[in-house]
Design a protein around this motif. Sequence first.
Motif, PDB file in Angstrom:
ATOM      1  N   MET A   1       0.952  -1.351  -0.148  1.00  0.00           N
ATOM      2  CA  MET A   1      -0.023   0.081  -0.148  1.00  0.00           C
ATOM      3  C   MET A   1       0.816   1.276   0.221  1.00  0.00           C
ATOM      4  SD  MET A   1      -3.005   1.121   2.982  1.00  0.00           S
ATOM      5  CE  MET A   1      -1.554   1.687   3.836  1.00  0.00           C
ATOM      6  N   SER A   2       0.681   2.186  -0.631  1.00  0.00           N
ATOM      7  CA  SER A   2       1.281   3.417  -1.044  1.00  0.00           C
ATOM      8  C   SER A   2       1.135   4.240   0.335  1.00  0.00           C
ATOM      9  CB  SER A   2       0.804   4.337  -2.049  1.00  0.00           C
ATOM     10  OG  SER A   2       1.467   5.640  -2.075  1.00  0.00           O
ATOM     11  N   ASP A   3       2.184   4.821   0.715  1.00  0.00           N
ATOM     12  CA  ASP A   3       2.234   5.793   1.931  1.00  0.00           C
ATOM     13  C   ASP A   3       1.856   7.229   1.544  1.00  0.00           C
ATOM     14  OD1 ASP A   3       2.806   4.075   3.942  1.00  0.00           O
ATOM     15  OD2 ASP A   3       4.688   4.441   4.119  1.00  0.00           O
ATOM     16  N   ARG A   4       1.461   7.385  -0.028  1.00  0.00           N
ATOM     17  CA  ARG A   4       1.037   8.766  -0.447  1.00  0.00           C
ATOM     18  C   ARG A   4      -0.051   9.262   0.303  1.00  0.00           C
ATOM     19  NH1 ARG A   4      -2.834  10.074  -4.449  1.00  0.00           N
ATOM     20  NH2 ARG A   4      -2.245  12.230  -5.198  1.00  0.00           N
ATOM     21  N   ALA A   5       0.022  10.647   0.876  1.00  0.00           N
ATOM     22  CA  ALA A   5      -1.164  11.090   1.786  1.00  0.00           C
ATOM     23  C   ALA A   5      -2.029  12.052   0.873  1.00  0.00           C
ATOM     24  CB  ALA A   5      -0.503  11.946   2.970  1.00  0.00           C
ATOM     25  N   ALA A   6      -3.083  11.580   0.258  1.00  0.00           N
ATOM     26  CA  ALA A   6      -3.834  12.358  -0.773  1.00  0.00           C
ATOM     27  C   ALA A   6      -4.566  13.596  -0.052  1.00  0.00           C
ATOM     28  CB  ALA A   6      -4.725  11.239  -1.186  1.00  0.00           C
ATOM     29  N   LEU A   7      -4.758  13.522   1.126  1.00  0.00           N
ATOM     30  CA  LEU A   7      -5.601  14.481   1.710  1.00  0.00           C
ATOM     31  C   LEU A   7      -4.632  15.873   1.969  1.00  0.00           C
ATOM     32  CD1 LEU A   7      -8.122  15.587   3.225  1.00  0.00           C
ATOM     33  CD2 LEU A   7      -7.380  14.453   5.145  1.00  0.00           C
ATOM     34  N   LYS A   8      -3.396  15.561   1.950  1.00  0.00           N
ATOM     35  CA  LYS A   8      -2.298  16.612   2.557  1.00  0.00           C
ATOM     36  C   LYS A   8      -2.464  17.937   1.951  1.00  0.00           C
ATOM     37  CE  LYS A   8       1.706  15.146   3.023  1.00  0.00           C
ATOM     38  NZ  LYS A   8       3.064  14.829   2.828  1.00  0.00           N
ATOM     39  N   ASP A   9      -3.097  19.000   2.851  1.00  0.00           N
ATOM     40  CA  ASP A   9      -2.864  20.324   2.458  1.00  0.00           C
ATOM     41  C   ASP A   9      -4.048  20.442   1.277  1.00  0.00           C
ATOM     42  OD1 ASP A   9      -0.924  20.669   4.150  1.00  0.00           O
ATOM     43  OD2 ASP A   9       0.686  20.665   2.628  1.00  0.00           O
ATOM     44  N   ARG A  10      -4.777  19.886   0.955  1.00  0.00           N
ATOM     45  CA  ARG A  10      -5.745  20.192   0.057  1.00  0.00           C
ATOM     46  C   ARG A  10      -7.218  20.396   0.488  1.00  0.00           C
ATOM     47  NH1 ARG A  10      -7.097  14.890  -3.521  1.00  0.00           N
ATOM     48  NH2 ARG A  10      -8.321  16.465  -4.751  1.00  0.00           N
ATOM     49  N   THR A  11      -7.558  20.762   1.706  1.00  0.00           N
ATOM     50  CA  THR A  11      -8.658  21.422   2.252  1.00  0.00           C
ATOM     51  C   THR A  11      -8.202  22.210   3.165  1.00  0.00           C
ATOM     52  OG1 THR A  11      -9.010  19.716   4.051  1.00  0.00           O
ATOM     53  CG2 THR A  11     -10.074  19.341   1.723  1.00  0.00           C
TER      54      THR A  11
ATOM     55  N   GLN B   1     -13.228  13.879   8.200  1.00  0.00           N
ATOM     56  CA  GLN B   1     -14.241  13.113   7.230  1.00  0.00           C
ATOM     57  C   GLN B   1     -14.924  14.001   6.328  1.00  0.00           C
ATOM     58  OE1 GLN B   1     -16.885  10.471   9.172  1.00  0.00           O
ATOM     59  NE2 GLN B   1     -15.578   9.530  10.375  1.00  0.00           N
ATOM     60  N   VAL B   2     -15.353  15.304   6.958  1.00  0.00           N
ATOM     61  CA  VAL B   2     -15.828  16.427   5.840  1.00  0.00           C
ATOM     62  C   VAL B   2     -14.635  16.890   5.097  1.00  0.00           C
ATOM     63  CG1 VAL B   2     -16.575  18.745   6.016  1.00  0.00           C
ATOM     64  CG2 VAL B   2     -17.494  17.198   7.354  1.00  0.00           C
ATOM     65  N   ALA B   3     -13.331  16.746   5.438  1.00  0.00           N
ATOM     66  CA  ALA B   3     -12.349  17.141   4.734  1.00  0.00           C
ATOM     67  C   ALA B   3     -12.016  16.311   3.728  1.00  0.00           C
ATOM     68  CB  ALA B   3     -11.289  17.507   5.620  1.00  0.00           C
ATOM     69  N   MET B   4     -12.309  15.119   3.784  1.00  0.00           N
ATOM     70  CA  MET B   4     -12.183  13.959   2.851  1.00  0.00           C
ATOM     71  C   MET B   4     -13.177  14.043   1.795  1.00  0.00           C
ATOM     72  SD  MET B   4     -10.636  10.683   4.830  1.00  0.00           S
ATOM     73  CE  MET B   4     -12.219  10.470   5.915  1.00  0.00           C
TER      74      MET B   4
ATOM     75  N   ILE C   1     -16.744  15.453  -3.396  1.00  0.00           N
ATOM     76  CA  ILE C   1     -17.922  14.874  -3.120  1.00  0.00           C
ATOM     77  C   ILE C   1     -18.692  16.326  -2.829  1.00  0.00           C
ATOM     78  CG2 ILE C   1     -19.536  13.584  -1.671  1.00  0.00           C
ATOM     79  CD1 ILE C   1     -17.197  11.681  -1.432  1.00  0.00           C
ATOM     80  N   ALA C   2     -18.105  17.103  -2.175  1.00  0.00           N
ATOM     81  CA  ALA C   2     -18.844  18.210  -1.579  1.00  0.00           C
ATOM     82  C   ALA C   2     -17.861  19.737  -1.789  1.00  0.00           C
ATOM     83  CB  ALA C   2     -19.109  18.107  -0.241  1.00  0.00           C
ATOM     84  N   LYS C   3     -18.376  20.601  -1.451  1.00  0.00           N
ATOM     85  CA  LYS C   3     -17.458  22.106  -1.808  1.00  0.00           C
ATOM     86  C   LYS C   3     -17.314  22.789  -0.576  1.00  0.00           C
ATOM     87  CE  LYS C   3     -18.416  22.476  -6.607  1.00  0.00           C
ATOM     88  NZ  LYS C   3     -19.304  23.394  -7.587  1.00  0.00           N
ATOM     89  N   VAL C   4     -18.364  22.880   0.266  1.00  0.00           N
ATOM     90  CA  VAL C   4     -18.286  23.510   1.563  1.00  0.00           C
ATOM     91  C   VAL C   4     -18.803  22.848   2.773  1.00  0.00           C
ATOM     92  CG1 VAL C   4     -19.156  25.803   2.783  1.00  0.00           C
ATOM     93  CG2 VAL C   4     -18.169  25.895   0.341  1.00  0.00           C
TER      94      VAL C   4
ATOM     95  N   LEU D   1      -4.608  25.212   6.614  1.00  0.00           N
ATOM     96  CA  LEU D   1      -4.613  24.205   5.978  1.00  0.00           C
ATOM     97  C   LEU D   1      -4.865  22.935   6.776  1.00  0.00           C
ATOM     98  CD1 LEU D   1      -1.830  24.786   3.370  1.00  0.00           C
ATOM     99  CD2 LEU D   1      -4.411  25.035   2.946  1.00  0.00           C
ATOM    100  N   ILE D   2      -5.432  21.844   6.393  1.00  0.00           N
ATOM    101  CA  ILE D   2      -5.531  20.614   6.994  1.00  0.00           C
ATOM    102  C   ILE D   2      -4.303  19.729   6.588  1.00  0.00           C
ATOM    103  CG2 ILE D   2      -6.834  18.686   7.512  1.00  0.00           C
ATOM    104  CD1 ILE D   2      -9.383  20.370   7.443  1.00  0.00           C
ATOM    105  N   HIS D   3      -3.293  19.509   7.197  1.00  0.00           N
ATOM    106  CA  HIS D   3      -2.050  18.962   6.789  1.00  0.00           C
ATOM    107  C   HIS D   3      -2.197  17.382   6.738  1.00  0.00           C
ATOM    108  CE1 HIS D   3       1.871  18.427   5.592  1.00  0.00           C
ATOM    109  NE2 HIS D   3       2.316  17.713   6.811  1.00  0.00           N
ATOM    110  N   ALA D   4      -2.584  17.002   7.929  1.00  0.00           N
ATOM    111  CA  ALA D   4      -2.950  15.605   8.335  1.00  0.00           C
ATOM    112  C   ALA D   4      -3.819  15.107   9.248  1.00  0.00           C
ATOM    113  CB  ALA D   4      -1.445  14.957   8.822  1.00  0.00           C
ATOM    114  N   PHE D   5      -4.495  13.912   9.026  1.00  0.00           N
ATOM    115  CA  PHE D   5      -5.763  13.370   9.851  1.00  0.00           C
ATOM    116  C   PHE D   5      -5.631  12.249   9.974  1.00  0.00           C
ATOM    117  CE2 PHE D   5     -10.008  11.522   8.969  1.00  0.00           C
ATOM    118  CZ  PHE D   5     -10.389  11.672  10.271  1.00  0.00           C
TER     119      PHE D   5
END
Length: 387
Positions: A1-11, A95-98, A104-107, A239-243
């Motif tokens: 499994m990749s350790d890539r953090a897809a959520l990092k700094d995107r929200t 979960q909302v950030a994901m 899936i959502a914007k705000v 920014l939400i950097h990690a969760f």
Amino acid sequence: MSDRAALKDRTAIVGIGQTEFGKNLEHTELQLACMAIRNALDDAGIDASDVDALGCFTQETTPEFEIARNLGFGELHFFSQVAHGGGAVCGAIGQVAMAIALGIAKVGVVWRSRKRGDPSKRQWAGVQPRIGDHWKWSRPHGLSRPVDEVAMLMRRYMHDHGATREQLAAVALTQRAYARRNPDALMRDKAMDLDDYLGARMISDPLCLFDNCLESDGAIAIVLTGEDRAADCRHRPVLIHAFSQGMSREHQLMTNYHGADPFVSSSSATARNLWRQSDLAPPDIDVAQIYDAFSPLVLFSLENYGFCGRGEAAQMAASGALGAGGQLPVNTSGGSLSEVYLHGANLVTEAVRQIRGTSPNQVSDARNCFISTCDSTPNGALILRRQ
């Protein structure tokens, strides 16, 4: 499994709001929730009709449709609830950030509204004539409240590591000092010293009155968007950097007595996954907001998240490391012990203020903030950072 953090700094968190804090406030929990959410949307500069995602607690008494209808939201595309009370707020935000990061959502809006000053709202106040669920392993032995279970762990910690009540007092005293400089804190006008702490009535040995969170009313809300939209909001995006959320093997709600080591809590599972995703490590964190319904939880979290070694947290607190100008300022609004008890939601708003540079107890050049939820339940954690 990749350790890539897809959520990092995107929200990002782009708005925060709260009501007044008090005891026995006149407004209902629904009214308080709507007031806090309206304030958070105004803070972000976002219209209510743009909200299409909601996150809250399973213990929230106001259903999502009441919130959406009263505030004039549009169609919702995501809504979730997270269990375990004090372990929930980071999970609700994550979960909302994901959902936003996945398109899936914007705000999104996350909120917590409580009238804990009302005795009927205190879930631990009742006594069951017969216990058939997981509580049967602890309640018959006299551990009738969460404070009793945490007290057992603290007594074991004192036995194992030689920690003292004077060292534990540093948690409550440090947070009271922060609260004294916070105009919104319930304890802002109430000074406390070591003699006050040691002279307070015992609630569950070795935990006294000041080791316990406040009984308070109020509401807090947080607004999230994608990183691209965040730049158009009224304040510097946070920014939400990690969760991560976490639950350890053999965990039981509020206790970890069945594992080989009671201090390797769900926080240890959360921590490993959180730091795996992050560009930051514990020594890089500028300020921390650590769940503190009971003061020992701060010590246990410091160790589980790697801010100090095993058995070192009590001495770390006593050294002044958690206070203003210390190595790791912790709970800089006063936390649940001295600002307000809203299941840790106030730790999130204070984290945002620190990164915005607007906290009454501002840490100089705070670029990031660590937030954790309840060490003794299945829980979650976030790392926020400056854009």
